[in-house]
Scaffold this motif. Structure first.
Motif, mmCIF file in Angstrom:
data_model
loop_
_atom_site.group_PDB
_atom_site.id
_atom_site.type_symbol
_atom_site.label_atom_id
_atom_site.label_comp_id
_atom_site.label_asym_id
_atom_site.label_seq_id
_atom_site.Cartn_x
_atom_site.Cartn_y
_atom_site.Cartn_z
ATOM 1 N N GLY A 1 131.141 67.794 -44.487
ATOM 2 C CA GLY A 1 130.934 66.585 -43.696
ATOM 3 C C GLY A 1 130.733 66.894 -42.232
ATOM 4 N N TYR A 2 131.278 68.059 -41.788
ATOM 5 C CA TYR A 2 131.213 68.428 -40.377
ATOM 6 C C TYR A 2 130.993 69.935 -40.253
ATOM 7 N N ALA A 3 130.208 70.329 -39.253
ATOM 8 C CA ALA A 3 129.989 71.746 -38.958
ATOM 9 C C ALA A 3 130.111 71.945 -37.457
ATOM 10 N N LEU A 4 130.982 72.865 -37.047
ATOM 11 C CA LEU A 4 131.187 73.150 -35.629
ATOM 12 C C LEU A 4 130.926 74.625 -35.369
ATOM 13 N N ALA A 5 130.059 74.917 -34.409
ATOM 14 C CA ALA A 5 129.806 76.279 -33.949
ATOM 15 C C ALA A 5 130.359 76.413 -32.540
ATOM 16 N N VAL A 6 131.072 77.505 -32.286
ATOM 17 C CA VAL A 6 131.719 77.754 -30.989
ATOM 18 C C VAL A 6 131.250 79.098 -30.457
ATOM 19 N N GLY A 7 130.970 79.150 -29.164
ATOM 20 C CA GLY A 7 130.591 80.403 -28.519
ATOM 21 C C GLY A 7 131.173 80.473 -27.121
ATOM 22 N N PHE A 8 131.315 81.684 -26.597
ATOM 23 C CA PHE A 8 132.009 81.894 -25.328
ATOM 24 C C PHE A 8 131.085 82.491 -24.274
ATOM 25 N N ILE A 9 131.150 81.895 -23.075
ATOM 26 C CA ILE A 9 130.520 82.458 -21.885
ATOM 27 C C ILE A 9 131.570 82.424 -20.783
ATOM 28 N N GLY A 10 132.051 83.592 -20.369
ATOM 29 C CA GLY A 10 133.110 83.638 -19.369
ATOM 30 C C GLY A 10 134.355 82.943 -19.886
ATOM 31 N N ASN A 11 134.914 82.048 -19.065
ATOM 32 C CA ASN A 11 136.128 81.330 -19.475
ATOM 33 C C ASN A 11 135.817 79.940 -20.022
ATOM 34 N N ARG A 12 134.619 79.771 -20.529
ATOM 35 C CA ARG A 12 134.235 78.513 -21.167
ATOM 36 C C ARG A 12 133.928 78.738 -22.642
ATOM 37 N N ALA A 13 134.420 77.827 -23.457
ATOM 38 C CA ALA A 13 134.057 77.777 -24.871
ATOM 39 C C ALA A 13 133.078 76.618 -25.048
ATOM 40 N N TYR A 14 131.879 76.919 -25.495
ATOM 41 C CA TYR A 14 130.871 75.891 -25.748
ATOM 42 C C TYR A 14 130.890 75.513 -27.223
ATOM 43 N N LEU A 15 130.611 74.232 -27.499
ATOM 44 C CA LEU A 15 130.696 73.727 -28.861
ATOM 45 C C LEU A 15 129.456 72.921 -29.230
ATOM 46 N N SER A 16 129.023 73.078 -30.476
ATOM 47 C CA SER A 16 127.958 72.258 -31.033
ATOM 48 C C SER A 16 128.436 71.718 -32.371
ATOM 49 N N LEU A 17 128.515 70.396 -32.484
ATOM 50 C CA LEU A 17 129.067 69.748 -33.672
ATOM 51 C C LEU A 17 127.990 68.940 -34.383
ATOM 52 N N ARG A 18 127.947 69.069 -35.699
ATOM 53 C CA ARG A 18 127.077 68.246 -36.525
ATOM 54 C C ARG A 18 127.914 67.514 -37.566
ATOM 55 N N ALA A 19 127.517 66.285 -37.870
ATOM 56 C CA ALA A 19 128.173 65.489 -38.910
ATOM 57 C C ALA A 19 127.120 65.025 -39.901
ATOM 58 N N LYS A 20 127.546 64.819 -41.147
ATOM 59 C CA LYS A 20 126.593 64.468 -42.207
ATOM 60 C C LYS A 20 126.678 63.001 -42.603
ATOM 61 N N ALA A 21 127.857 62.417 -42.603
ATOM 62 C CA ALA A 21 128.016 61.034 -43.052
ATOM 63 C C ALA A 21 127.283 60.076 -42.115
ATOM 64 N N PRO A 22 126.565 59.087 -42.646
ATOM 65 C CA PRO A 22 125.775 58.177 -41.804
ATOM 66 C C PRO A 22 126.600 57.454 -40.749
ATOM 67 N N HIS A 23 127.868 57.164 -41.043
ATOM 68 C CA HIS A 23 128.684 56.399 -40.102
ATOM 69 C C HIS A 23 129.739 57.279 -39.419
ATOM 70 N N ALA A 24 129.487 58.579 -39.358
ATOM 71 C CA ALA A 24 130.402 59.487 -38.674
ATOM 72 C C ALA A 24 130.328 59.263 -37.164
ATOM 73 N N ASP A 25 131.321 59.773 -36.466
ATOM 74 C CA ASP A 25 131.350 59.659 -35.004
ATOM 75 C C ASP A 25 131.598 61.051 -34.430
ATOM 76 N N ALA A 26 130.528 61.826 -34.351
ATOM 77 C CA ALA A 26 130.648 63.208 -33.865
ATOM 78 C C ALA A 26 131.140 63.252 -32.428
ATOM 79 N N THR A 27 130.735 62.280 -31.612
ATOM 80 C CA THR A 27 131.162 62.283 -30.210
ATOM 81 C C THR A 27 132.669 62.107 -30.098
ATOM 82 N N ARG A 28 133.226 61.197 -30.898
ATOM 83 C CA ARG A 28 134.681 60.992 -30.859
ATOM 84 C C ARG A 28 135.418 62.266 -31.251
ATOM 85 N N ILE A 29 134.946 62.927 -32.283
ATOM 86 C CA ILE A 29 135.591 64.155 -32.746
ATOM 87 C C ILE A 29 135.483 65.244 -31.693
#
Length: 358
Positions: free
Chosen positions: A273-301
């Motif tokens: 239902g959800y896929a999150l990829a995380v990567g690091f640059i310096g002291n920041r962790a960057y995130l990219s989130l995908r959701a599959k359910a039509p009524h999901a709220d990826a931004t809230r998560i």
């Protein structure tokens, strides 16, 4: 169907007034790691400004990542500059922010450059960003400066909005600009399969006969370096399944744009239902989130994961952001994992690698 034009003549006149005269150039500013939608919107704004006798420079912070983005810029001969390469910044009247917002930390407009206008379609999770957008002011040196603001959450791409401004001004995009706008809408809405509304559909149809589709195809399917496959291999090898959620720690990355490649590749996995990829640059962790359910709220998560150490935003099926950490990357990824599983209700699930390593 839309009952009225996407951009009214009143809005167009207000934007024109906000940009001022053409005696000084304009910065057309996009977010730090530009995607096709931001690039196309900037090219459209540059075209609109030119029709009003205003010279402009398209600028951003960060780097241009993903082969699709660099190929689009190369094929369409779009002149993008980083802020560090823009001469005489003090000579510019101000900046137009496109596909981002004033207090969002994914843009790097120098603090002493007044923001004249903001046009975007994102829902940003940080309340101060939303407040700034509603108040239509930016405080610079203690002085409130009026900002023209057009933020439409019902529109799937900033390119759609900018086509509306061109139409209001009576400008028909040439093949180069139409191709850019077509790519902007196609990539941000996944070919109208997500985030799209009636305005996006109409814009897409209008641009089809104007765009160079062979050039668009070359941009969407560019030649890929071996480094891309090495990154994707790492993302898949590191992916761990927790219930209906999959998390990949991609380690050190060169550009946050790479992470969307990983999350896009992982979300089609059966049962996820959800896929999150995380990567690091310096002291920041960057995130990219995908959701599959039509009524999901990826931004809230996503906001549950990055707050209070970071910022983010997005849509119901796609979101991105970052958080800053003072611990080790290992401790940071554990914090991200716990918050992700809390938000997706997979907190009790034990992890299982997607690919069994020998």
């Amino acid at each position: 169907m839309l009952d009225e034009p996407l951009v009214s003549t009143t809005r167009l006149r207000t934007l024109r007034s906000a940009l001022g005269s053409g005696d000084r150039p304009l910065l057309v500013s996009i977010h730090d790691y530009p995607d096709p939608d931001a690039i196309a919107a900037a090219l459209a704004m540059q075209t609109l400004a030119r029709s009003w006798g205003i010279n402009s420079v398209i600028a951003h912070g960060g780097v241009l990542g993903r082969e699709e983005n660099t190929e689009m810029v190369r094929l369409l001969k779009i002149d993008l500059k980083t802020f560090s390469c823009v001469d005489n910044l003090a000579d510019f009247r101000g900046a137009v922010l496109l596909d981002t917002q004033p207090l969002a930390k994914n843009q790097s407009v120098p603090a002493d450059i007044p923001i004249l206008a903001v046009i975007d379609h994102h829902s940003l999770g940080d309340d101060s960003v939303r407040t700034a957008a509603r108040s239509t002011t930016r405080i610079t040196g203690g002085t409130a400066k009026l900002v023209y603001t057009d933020i439409r959450l019902s529109v799937g791409a900033s390119s759609t909005l900018l086509l509306g401004y061109l139409e209001a001004a009576g400008i028909t995009p040439d093949a180069r600009l139409a191709t850019a706008l077509f790519l902007g809408i196609k990539t941000d809405t996944d070919g109208l399969l997500r985030f799209s509304g009636p305005a996006d559909v109409q814009a897409y149809v209008k641009l089809l006969p104007l765009a160079d589709l062979s050039m668009a195809a070359m941009s969407i399917h560019p030649p890929l370096e071996r480094s891309f496959y090495r990154f994707l291999n790492v993302a898949v090898q590191k992916a761990v399944i927790y219930g209906n959620t999959i998390l990949s720690n991609c380690g050190e990355i060169t550009s946050p744009d790479l992470l969307s490649t990983a999350s896009d590749a992982l979300i089609p996995l059966k049962g996820m239902g959800y896929a999150l990829a995380v990567g690091f640059i310096g002291n920041r962790a960057y995130l990219s989130l995908r959701a599959k359910a039509p009524h999901a709220d990826a931004t809230r998560i996503l906001m549950h994961i990055v707050e209070p150490e970071g910022k983010g935003g997005g849509h119901n099926l796609s979101a991105g952001g970052f958080l800053e950490f003072a611990t080790t990357p290992e401790e940071c990824i554990e914090t991200i994992r716990k918050r992700l599983l809390e938000a997706t209700l997979d907190i009790g699930s034990s992890g299982e690698y997607l690919i069994e390593t020998p």
